[in-house]
Design an enzyme around this catalytic site. Structure first.
Site, PDB file in Angstrom:
ATOM      1  N   ASN A  49      15.496   4.958  13.689  1.00 36.75           N
ATOM      2  CA  ASN A  49      15.935   4.564  14.600  1.00 36.75           C
ATOM      3  C   ASN A  49      16.866   3.527  14.874  1.00 36.75           C
ATOM      4  O   ASN A  49      17.618   3.873  16.439  1.00 36.75           O
ATOM      5  CB  ASN A  49      14.831   3.895  15.481  1.00 36.75           C
ATOM      6  CG  ASN A  49      13.693   5.286  15.324  1.00 36.75           C
ATOM      7  OD1 ASN A  49      13.628   6.275  16.004  1.00 36.75           O
ATOM      8  ND2 ASN A  49      12.168   4.743  14.410  1.00 36.75           N
ATOM      9  N   ASN A 101       0.483  -1.567  -0.236  1.00 38.10           N
ATOM     10  CA  ASN A 101      -0.007   0.399  -0.639  1.00 38.10           C
ATOM     11  C   ASN A 101       1.136   1.391  -0.043  1.00 38.10           C
ATOM     12  O   ASN A 101       0.105   2.446   0.235  1.00 38.10           O
ATOM     13  CB  ASN A 101      -0.952  -0.359   1.296  1.00 38.10           C
ATOM     14  CG  ASN A 101      -0.468   0.220   2.296  1.00 38.10           C
ATOM     15  OD1 ASN A 101       0.942   0.051   2.719  1.00 38.10           O
ATOM     16  ND2 ASN A 101      -1.024  -0.155   3.323  1.00 38.10           N
ATOM     17  N   SER A 131      10.638 -11.769  14.337  1.00 32.82           N
ATOM     18  CA  SER A 131      12.014 -10.918  14.539  1.00 32.82           C
ATOM     19  C   SER A 131      12.891 -11.917  15.655  1.00 32.82           C
ATOM     20  O   SER A 131      11.985 -12.352  16.825  1.00 32.82           O
ATOM     21  CB  SER A 131      11.288  -9.595  14.782  1.00 32.82           C
ATOM     22  OG  SER A 131      12.486  -9.108  15.246  1.00 32.82           O
ATOM     23  N   LYS A 143       4.580  -9.573  16.388  1.00 27.12           N
ATOM     24  CA  LYS A 143       5.875 -10.858  15.862  1.00 27.12           C
ATOM     25  C   LYS A 143       5.467 -12.257  16.798  1.00 27.12           C
ATOM     26  O   LYS A 143       4.906 -13.686  16.792  1.00 27.12           O
ATOM     27  CB  LYS A 143       6.867 -10.752  15.591  1.00 27.12           C
ATOM     28  CG  LYS A 143       7.464  -9.147  15.038  1.00 27.12           C
ATOM     29  CD  LYS A 143       7.170  -9.914  13.534  1.00 27.12           C
ATOM     30  CE  LYS A 143       6.838  -8.005  12.709  1.00 27.12           C
ATOM     31  NZ  LYS A 143       6.077  -8.948  11.374  1.00 27.12           N
ATOM     32  N   PHE A 169      24.145   4.152  22.550  1.00 26.37           N
ATOM     33  CA  PHE A 169      23.234   4.751  23.431  1.00 26.37           C
ATOM     34  C   PHE A 169      23.644   3.127  24.186  1.00 26.37           C
ATOM     35  O   PHE A 169      24.212   2.744  25.066  1.00 26.37           O
ATOM     36  CB  PHE A 169      22.006   3.924  23.721  1.00 26.37           C
ATOM     37  CG  PHE A 169      21.054   5.061  22.323  1.00 26.37           C
ATOM     38  CD1 PHE A 169      21.469   6.549  22.325  1.00 26.37           C
ATOM     39  CD2 PHE A 169      20.795   4.641  21.408  1.00 26.37           C
ATOM     40  CE1 PHE A 169      20.353   6.984  21.805  1.00 26.37           C
ATOM     41  CE2 PHE A 169      19.519   5.173  20.654  1.00 26.37           C
ATOM     42  CZ  PHE A 169      19.504   7.310  20.696  1.00 26.37           C
ATOM     43  N   TYR A 195       4.917  -3.888  18.772  1.00 24.61           N
ATOM     44  CA  TYR A 195       5.563  -4.270  18.000  1.00 24.61           C
ATOM     45  C   TYR A 195       6.297  -5.445  17.380  1.00 24.61           C
ATOM     46  O   TYR A 195       5.785  -6.567  16.846  1.00 24.61           O
ATOM     47  CB  TYR A 195       6.675  -3.157  16.863  1.00 24.61           C
ATOM     48  CG  TYR A 195       7.378  -3.625  16.295  1.00 24.61           C
ATOM     49  CD1 TYR A 195       7.494  -4.614  14.587  1.00 24.61           C
ATOM     50  CD2 TYR A 195       8.332  -4.277  16.974  1.00 24.61           C
ATOM     51  CE1 TYR A 195       7.623  -4.964  13.984  1.00 24.61           C
ATOM     52  CE2 TYR A 195       9.250  -5.814  15.775  1.00 24.61           C
ATOM     53  CZ  TYR A 195       8.901  -5.449  14.508  1.00 24.61           C
ATOM     54  OH  TYR A 195       9.795  -6.446  12.919  1.00 24.61           O
ATOM     55  N   ASN A 254      19.551  -8.459  13.078  1.00 24.03           N
ATOM     56  CA  ASN A 254      19.344  -7.044  12.624  1.00 24.03           C
ATOM     57  C   ASN A 254      20.020  -6.321  11.279  1.00 24.03           C
ATOM     58  O   ASN A 254      20.784  -6.556  10.756  1.00 24.03           O
ATOM     59  CB  ASN A 254      20.561  -6.150  13.453  1.00 24.03           C
ATOM     60  CG  ASN A 254      19.904  -5.563  14.382  1.00 24.03           C
ATOM     61  OD1 ASN A 254      19.558  -7.052  15.534  1.00 24.03           O
ATOM     62  ND2 ASN A 254      19.895  -4.694  15.222  1.00 24.03           N
TER      63      ASN A 254
END
Ligand code: NAD
Ligand code: WQD
Length: 340
Positions: A201, A34, A127, A156, A221, A152, A182
């Site tokens: 992100n 879409n 994932s 999964k 981080f 999210y 990843n």
């Protein structure tokens, strides 16, 4: 006659690379997307790479009527690879219903159509997020699924449960869920790659956008994790390597080589790399100096996760081939091409 494969989300990041690999071995590909997170010109780019323009239907797979009409229009589908989903972890925390609706309803609509229209084979994008912080590393497929830390991630986990239950009830259906670690990098042609909307992100798009000057500085981080250099460790897998695993999975199902009707595999390199290692590899292999500084940990991040890939290696005969260096170079070439 060529075998026909529906690729949902086929203009997206992993989907577009998979379409190219499917075409390379002679599949007839139909894409449904879409364009909520991709662009139409990806079709031109796929055609430039493979010389074949895939069939394309633009609609929302949440719409059951349109999904059924699609299956009526394409009565000869042999298999489906279902990539279409929303994937931004942070956004899913703010808009959980948007994520549950999109990621679960699309899957349920497809499963219903698979039974109605007798399309038995499905490869599903799962994932490594299902493992959370595993107790044992590298993580094997039989490690317990941990409570998801985001809507999210939960989509999964629930999707895998929906698949398991649906396949149990409908033994004519077969599914392989692929648990990606990843995914990074881009096609060597630099014609297709990742197109993050707004501020990325994920680490690698943030690195390439910083190097090109779109972002001022990369924030690392956390450097106080219990890892060799203190930064968090992940298993970064080249997107073309990942795409090739889908071609193998789809053939396994179509040739009835699967050992169970619901199988799931880790897709990673088997090697963990820390954030500092990724930065070092990027700087060394591209010659670009990166402006970065260490900040606090990001909420929800696990300390380290990397795949035990033996099951995928042995059962699928698949192995990641590309190095981290060459994958980061491909991401950098893609970024430079985008900003030309
Ligand atoms: P992406 O956003 O680039 O591609 C997904 C595509 O699906 C987009 O083109 C989007 O327009 C389309 N789409 C979304 N909802 C749709 C709907 N309702 N109807 C029709 N089309 C729709 O994402 P990606 O990185 O290619 O990820 C593909 C799949 O892999 C997703 O299921 C994602 O959750 C999963 N996954 C991705 C990663 C990652 O880091 N990229 C890691 C693990 C799993
Ligand atoms: C990697 C590492 C960050 C950005 C996410 C999803 C996961 C899966 C893959 C879909 C971490 C660090 C990052 C930055 C940093 N997607 N980092 N500075 O979080 O491992 O996984 O994508 O299924 O579900 O959660 O990937 O690329 O965001 O982060 O230091 O600006 O890089 O802390 O250690 P992550 P990522």
């Amino acid at each position: 006659m060529k075998k026909q494969v529906l690729v949902t989300g086929g203009t997206g990041y992993i989907g577009s690379h998979t379409v190219v690999e499917l075409q390379a071995v002679g599949y007839d590909v139909v894409i449904v997307d879409n364009l909520s997170n991709s662009q139409l010109d990806v079709l031109d780019r796929i055609e430039q790479i493979s010389g074949i323009r895939p069939a394309f239907e633009q609609f929302d797979l949440v719409d059951q009527e349109k999904t059924e009409a699609f299956f009526q229009k394409y009565p000869n589908l042999n298999a489906i690879i279902h990539f279409a989903a929303f994937k931004a972890v942070g956004q899913s925390v703010d808009k959980p219903l948007m994520y549950y609706r999109n990621n679960l309803v699309t899957l349920m609509n497809l499963l219903e159509c698979m039974t109605i229209f007798n399309v038995p084979n499905l490869v599903f994008s799962s994932s490594c997020t299902v493992y959370g912080q595993p107790e044992k590393l590298p993580v094997t497929e039989d490690a317990p699924v941990q409570k998801a830390t985001s809507p999210y991630g939960n989509t999964k986990q629930i999707s895998e449960e929906i698949l398991q239950d649906t396949i149990f009830a409908n033994p004519e259906l077969k599914t392989i869920a692929l648990r990606y670690f990843n995914p990074i990098g881009a096609h060597p042609s630099a014609l297709i790659g990742e197109l993050p909307l707004g501020v990325p992100n994920n680490l690698v798009p943030f690195i390439t956008q910083t190097a090109i000057g779109l972002r001022q500085q990369l924030s690392v981080f956390g450097d106080d994790y219990n890892t060799p250099d203190g930064s968090a460790v992940r298993d970064y897998i080249n997107v073309v390597d990942l795409a090739k695993a889908h071609v193998i999975a789809i053939a396994r199902l179509m040739e009835n080589k699967n050992k169970k009707n619901f199988e799931y595999f880790n897709l990673g390199t088997g090697r963990g790399a820390s954030v500092f290692e990724v930065i070092e590899s990027f700087e060394r292999s591209t010659g670009q100096k990166l402006n970065y500084k260490v900040v606090g940990r990001r909420a929800g991040d696990v300390e380290q996760v990397y795949a035990d890939t033996r099951f995928a290696n042995e059962e699928l005969g698949w192995k990641a081939e590309k190095t981290l260096d060459e994958t980061l170079v491909s991401a950098w070439t893609w970024e430079k091409n985008l900003r030309k």
